[in-house]
Design a protein around this motif. Structure first.
Motif, PDB file in Angstrom:
ATOM      1  N   SER A 126      32.252 -32.147  61.295  1.00  0.00           N
ATOM      2  CA  SER A 126      32.711 -30.842  60.808  1.00  0.00           C
ATOM      3  C   SER A 126      33.610 -30.220  61.866  1.00  0.00           C
ATOM      4  O   SER A 126      33.401 -30.406  63.059  1.00  0.00           O
ATOM      5  CB  SER A 126      31.538 -29.923  60.501  1.00  0.00           C
ATOM      6  OG  SER A 126      30.810 -29.647  61.669  1.00  0.00           O
ATOM      7  N   ARG A 165      39.922 -35.768  58.938  1.00  0.00           N
ATOM      8  CA  ARG A 165      39.362 -34.416  58.775  1.00  0.00           C
ATOM      9  C   ARG A 165      40.000 -33.460  59.782  1.00  0.00           C
ATOM     10  O   ARG A 165      40.422 -32.361  59.446  1.00  0.00           O
ATOM     11  CB  ARG A 165      37.846 -34.473  58.959  1.00  0.00           C
ATOM     12  CG  ARG A 165      37.126 -33.176  58.714  1.00  0.00           C
ATOM     13  CD  ARG A 165      35.606 -33.345  58.752  1.00  0.00           C
ATOM     14  NE  ARG A 165      35.159 -34.332  57.767  1.00  0.00           N
ATOM     15  CZ  ARG A 165      34.732 -35.571  58.067  1.00  0.00           C
ATOM     16  NH1 ARG A 165      34.671 -35.969  59.316  1.00  0.00           N
ATOM     17  NH2 ARG A 165      34.353 -36.386  57.113  1.00  0.00           N
ATOM     18  N   GLN A 181      42.326 -30.232  58.982  1.00  0.00           N
ATOM     19  CA  GLN A 181      41.581 -28.977  58.993  1.00  0.00           C
ATOM     20  C   GLN A 181      41.522 -28.256  60.341  1.00  0.00           C
ATOM     21  O   GLN A 181      41.076 -27.121  60.403  1.00  0.00           O
ATOM     22  CB  GLN A 181      40.137 -29.232  58.541  1.00  0.00           C
ATOM     23  CG  GLN A 181      40.013 -29.802  57.163  1.00  0.00           C
ATOM     24  CD  GLN A 181      38.563 -30.173  56.826  1.00  0.00           C
ATOM     25  OE1 GLN A 181      37.621 -29.739  57.488  1.00  0.00           O
ATOM     26  NE2 GLN A 181      38.393 -30.980  55.802  1.00  0.00           N
TER      27      GLN A 181
END
Length: 173
Positions: A63, A107, A111
């Motif tokens: 994340s 990712r 992001q």
């Protein structure tokens, strides 16, 4: 940072905070304290004629931290990560490991508010440490070559991967 072999990009020393989240915890999760400590490092380096260091925060590829949390850092990178699989006696194939890494590169490329330097795992076997995480085979020569080509293609495809360099607008990676 003064040693001739110390890593520098465009004359700037590179310094990595291994775990961004742990660094925040060590500073009471106080963003102002994090900024103050990193500013002190930058100031000391500059006062000693080393130039302004490029400071990286170590992140996990699962994340992407918020832009606010990443603001004090110049770029981010990952030391190592592996898929969340059960440990078993035999090694998982290397391809699972590089696919997991590549998903993280993508990712962050899409992001992240800061440049991300992708990692390329060269296998992972924590069994000697009695670590419960899964073990992965080391790559064959062909798998390693393919992994390096994959990361090069990702760097070419995504402008947010790698460390931006100031000289001639080129990118370092």
């Amino acid at each position: 940072m003064q040693h001739s072999s110390y890593l520098k990009i465009d004359g700037q020393p590179v310094f990595k905070i291994h775990g961004l989240d742990y660094f925040y915890q060590q500073n009471g999760n106080d963003p102002a304290r994090v900024v103050a400590r990193l500013d002190a490092l930058r100031r000391i380096a500059e006062q000693n004629g080393l130039g302004r260091p490029l400071i990286s925060g170590g992140v996990m590829p699962g994340s992407v931290p918020s832009a606010t949390r990443l603001a004090p850092f110049d770029f981010v990178t990952t030391y190592m990560d592996m898929p969340n699989l059960l440990q078993k006696p035999e090694l998982y194939p290397y391809d699972l490991l590089i696919q997991h890494a590549e998903a993280g590169w993508t990712r962050y490329a899409e992001q992240c508010s800061k440049p991300y330097v992708p990692y390329v795992p060269s296998g992972w076997d924590p069994r000697p440490w009695r670590d419960p995480r899964p073990s992965f085979a080391f790559p064959t020569r062909n798998e390693w070559t393919a992994a390096l080509r994959r990361v090069k293609a990702a760097l070419d495809r995504h402008p947010n991967l790698g460390i931006p360099a100031t000289s001639a607008g080129r990118r370092c990676y």
